[in-house]
Enzyme design. Structure first.
Site, mmCIF file in Angstrom:
data_model
loop_
_atom_site.group_PDB
_atom_site.id
_atom_site.type_symbol
_atom_site.label_atom_id
_atom_site.label_comp_id
_atom_site.label_asym_id
_atom_site.label_seq_id
_atom_site.Cartn_x
_atom_site.Cartn_y
_atom_site.Cartn_z
ATOM 1 N N GLY A 1 -28.493 -74.035 -15.790
ATOM 2 C CA GLY A 1 -29.926 -73.803 -15.309
ATOM 3 C C GLY A 1 -30.135 -74.564 -14.253
ATOM 4 C CG ASP B 1 -44.585 -74.927 -12.625
ATOM 5 O OD1 ASP B 1 -45.666 -73.323 -12.347
ATOM 6 O OD2 ASP B 1 -43.918 -75.095 -12.400
ATOM 7 C CE LYS C 1 -35.560 -81.266 -16.397
ATOM 8 N NZ LYS C 1 -35.886 -80.412 -16.565
ATOM 9 C CB ALA D 1 -38.248 -78.878 -9.586
ATOM 10 C CB VAL E 1 -30.754 -77.297 -18.398
ATOM 11 C CG1 VAL E 1 -31.220 -77.014 -19.888
ATOM 12 C CG2 VAL E 1 -32.028 -77.616 -17.867
HETATM 13 N N1 LIG Z 1 -34.094 -75.548 -24.218
HETATM 14 C C1 LIG Z 1 -33.146 -74.247 -23.552
HETATM 15 N N2 LIG Z 1 -32.571 -73.397 -23.622
HETATM 16 C C2 LIG Z 1 -32.237 -72.835 -22.793
HETATM 17 N N3 LIG Z 1 -32.528 -72.799 -21.763
HETATM 18 C C3 LIG Z 1 -32.370 -73.240 -20.724
HETATM 19 C C4 LIG Z 1 -33.396 -74.310 -22.104
HETATM 20 N N4 LIG Z 1 -34.280 -75.007 -21.241
HETATM 21 C C5 LIG Z 1 -34.080 -74.697 -20.081
HETATM 22 N N5 LIG Z 1 -32.878 -74.184 -19.801
HETATM 23 C C6 LIG Z 1 -32.355 -73.221 -18.283
HETATM 24 O O1 LIG Z 1 -32.564 -74.400 -17.590
HETATM 25 C C7 LIG Z 1 -33.629 -73.827 -16.628
HETATM 26 C C8 LIG Z 1 -33.483 -75.082 -15.956
HETATM 27 O O2 LIG Z 1 -34.538 -75.544 -16.447
HETATM 28 P P1 LIG Z 1 -36.283 -76.453 -16.225
HETATM 29 O O3 LIG Z 1 -36.473 -77.210 -17.320
HETATM 30 O O4 LIG Z 1 -36.948 -74.757 -15.774
HETATM 31 O O5 LIG Z 1 -35.790 -77.268 -14.959
HETATM 32 P P2 LIG Z 1 -37.052 -77.976 -13.914
HETATM 33 O O6 LIG Z 1 -38.406 -78.200 -15.246
HETATM 34 O O7 LIG Z 1 -36.203 -79.080 -13.337
HETATM 35 O O8 LIG Z 1 -37.659 -77.281 -13.122
HETATM 36 C C9 LIG Z 1 -34.505 -73.170 -17.183
HETATM 37 O O9 LIG Z 1 -34.978 -72.088 -15.952
HETATM 38 C C10 LIG Z 1 -33.441 -72.126 -18.115
HETATM 39 O O10 LIG Z 1 -33.139 -70.904 -17.820
#
Ligand SMILES: Nc1ncnc2c1ncn2[C@@H]1O[C@H](COP(=O)(O)OP(=O)(O)O)[C@@H](O)[C@H]1O
Lengths: 311, 245
Positions: A37, A149, A57, A40, A44
């Site tokens: 995914g 959030d 990430k 912002a 990841v």
């Molecule tokens: N630990 C995890 N395991 C599986 N999928 C994850 C994990 N962390 C993030 N994701 C996926 O990655 C996407 C984006 O990560 P996120 O941390 O929400 O990014 P940001 O903080 O930049 O918005 C999430 O919506 C999810 O689908």
């Protein structure tokens, strides 16, 4: 903040399935498998290290990444079920083209979005997830943090047994400070129903919006009278009717803690249970629709909720 | 570390300056005097390509040591608060980096530090961002093309005050518009801790076609200077009275 387009392009060119990311400081090697995914502040990826699958990430935004890592470290110290994914490594990576990245590696949470789970398995699961979330929030608040959030995109339902877990702690803020990051639809400030100070009631407002979002996937505008709009929309969702009183109180900021809200929700389950028992004793009368709905909720909610406590 | 006051100019515009000196130059001047210049460029909702005029937005923020962002009307509120907060962090990080270099030598900065140390330093930066006082002078382009955007600008500013007033540190805001009726810039809202009651000043803010961005920034620097001068005078007076008493 939205990721810069040019940066995103470069990023996608540098990190693809098969790329090996080697940490500059700790020297661990991670092989990228696929993108999970994009958020912002970074992307990841699913990656592999020593034959195990982890989530990685990565971003060039050092500041925001460092802030997130600090939060994950603090959450790791909270007792009981994990709040957020556990943190495994933090490091830098210089790409072959010389771009400097920061990344962190965390537990890979394999699950599905809350809304699709509810769509597949039915609204009798609402109660379980409400209780699980309130439990997590209670422990988070007790340790001095507010999630901030809280939104549907930041929740995953893990299977067997279903357990809702949150990801992305980018908005997690110490109680008493200004909320670090929020999303308008879930933000009580946007709805003119409270401040952006990090307090338990801030999360409880967003909590209700999560459940509204399931039934309004396109969301809705606040209109000229935001509070009225919100209450009307809440009232219109039939599966949420049984819980309308506590949900409304949470929107209006009337709970000082998640424990308080959880207590009132539990009461709803117990009362529904009692009523159904009474009915059973009076032998088969035709049951009004509302009660059949609540029975389902009660049995599953209490059952699974208690079960998830044992894990 | 001493608790300081951050000073920011928040320029909200939808086009290119067309009168007076180069706004990037005046923004550089502001930065020299410890005032960060942030710029928000509002795009037309239907604009598919990036208008050339808005390159200036980035240039001004770059020389003003601040943050810039192009944004559609709809996302203005969230952008305004994020730009302001990001710029605060950026400025505070700059301070911290400078201090670090003094302690650890010129080649040491946040970037060249291992992740664990970086984490500790970021905590300090976050603490400062939460507790420092902040002064924001909002500079709104009120040239004719801005007319349909002003209601959204108003909403965004009220929203900004909600965000910043959730902090522990104190805030002061003032709003100026350019061009003014007589001068290049004109005060429409005097320094105040909140922006909740700005609704009344917004109707009828638009004016003629010229966009004197450079002169307006110069005037904004002067307003900041005037403010601290008055404050120090008041301070002197108070001290004088204490001595008399
Ligand atoms: N630990 C995890 N395991 C599986 N999928 C994850 C994990 N962390 C993030 N994701 C996926 O990655 C996407 C984006 O990560 P996120 O941390 O929400 O990014 P940001 O903080 O930049 O918005 C999430 O919506 C999810 O689908």
């Amino acid at each position: 903040m939205r990721m810069n387009e040019a940066w995103k392009k470069k990023h996608n060119a540098e990190i693809r399935p098969g790329t090996t990311i080697t940490g500059k400081w700790h020297g661990k090697r991670y092989v990228i498998k696929k993108k999970l995914g994009e958020g912002a502040i970074g992307s990841v990826y699913l990656c592999e290290v020593n034959g195990r699958e982890k989530a990685l990430k990565i971003s060039d935004n050092r500041t925001s990444m460092t802030v997130e890592v600090n939060v994950l470290k603090s959450l790791g110290k909270v007792q009981g079920n994990r709040l957020g994914p556990s943190l495994l490594d933090v490091d830098d990576w210089i790409s072959p083209f010389g771009t400097a990245y920061t990344f962190y590696v965390m537990e890979y949470l394999k699950g599905e979005p809350l809304s699709s789970f509810i769509q597949r398995n039915g609204s009798e699961w609402l109660g379980v997830f409400m209780l699980q979330l309130l439990d997590d929030l209670e422990r988070l608040h007790a340790s001095g943090w507010v999630f901030g959030d809280l939104k549907t995109e930041n929740l995953l339902v893990l299977h067997a047994p279903p357990r809702v877990r949150w990801i992305d702690v980018g908005g997690t803020t110490q109680i008493g400070r200004a909320i670090k990051e929020y999303t308008e639809f879930y933000d009580r400030g946007y709805w003119k129903m409270g401040s952006r100070k990090a307090e338990p009631s801030y999360d409880l407002f967003a909590f209700v919006m999560i459940f509204l979002n399931i039934y309004y996937p396109k969301r809705f505008d606040k209109g000229l009278e935001p509070e009225k709009t919100l209450l009307k929309r809440l009232h219109d969702v039939k599966p949420l009717r049984p819980y309308i009183v506590p949900l409304k109180k949470a929107l209006q900021g009337k709970y000082a803690s998640s424990a308080e809200m959880k207590k009132e929700l539990m009461l709803i389950f117990y009362q529904a249970q009692k009523r159904t028992n009474l009915r059973k004793n009076r032998r088969k009368e035709s049951m009004p629709h509302f009660f059949t709905e609540v029975i389902g909720i009660t049995v599953i909610a209490i059952g699974y909720y208690l079960f998830s406590l044992l894990l | 570390m001493k608790k300081g006051t951050l000073k920011q100019i928040l320029l909200i515009t939808d086009g290119c300056s067309n009168k007076g000196e180069d706004p990037s130059a005046t923004a550089g001047l502001a930065y020299e005097q410890g005032i960060t210049v942030n710029v928000i460029g509002i795009l037309e909702d239907d604009a598919s390509q990036q208008p050339d005029g808005l390159q200036e937005v980035e240039d001004i923020a770059l020389s003003g040591g601040g943050v810039s962002q192009l944004v559609y009307k709809k996302a203005l509120s969230q952008t305004v608060q994020m730009v302001t907060k990001q710029a605060m962090t950026q400025t505070l990080q700059g301070f911290v980096n400078k201090e670090l270099k003094q302690i650890l030598g010129p080649e040491k900065s946040l970037e060249e530090m291992e992740p664990e140390k970086r984490g500790e330093i970021m905590e300090v930066v976050e603490d400062m961002g939460e507790t420092c006082d902040l002064e924001v002078l909002v500079l709104i382009d009120t040239s004719a093309s801005m007319t349909d955007k002003l209601p959204t600008v108003k909403e965004a500013l009220i929203d900004l005050s909600i965000s910043l007033n959730a902090r522990i540190g104190r805030n002061r805001f003032s709003i100026f518009r350019f061009p003014g009726k007589q001068q290049d810039m004109e005060k429409v809202f005097d320094w105040s801790p909140r922006l909740d009651d700005i609704s009344t000043i917004f109707p009828g803010l638009t004016s003629g076609g010229i966009t004197p961005t450079g002169p307006a920034i110069r005037e904004a620097i002067y307003q900041f200077g005037r403010k601290s001068l008055m404050r120090s005078l008041r301070h002197e007076n108070e001290r004088g009275m204490e001595e008399e008493a």
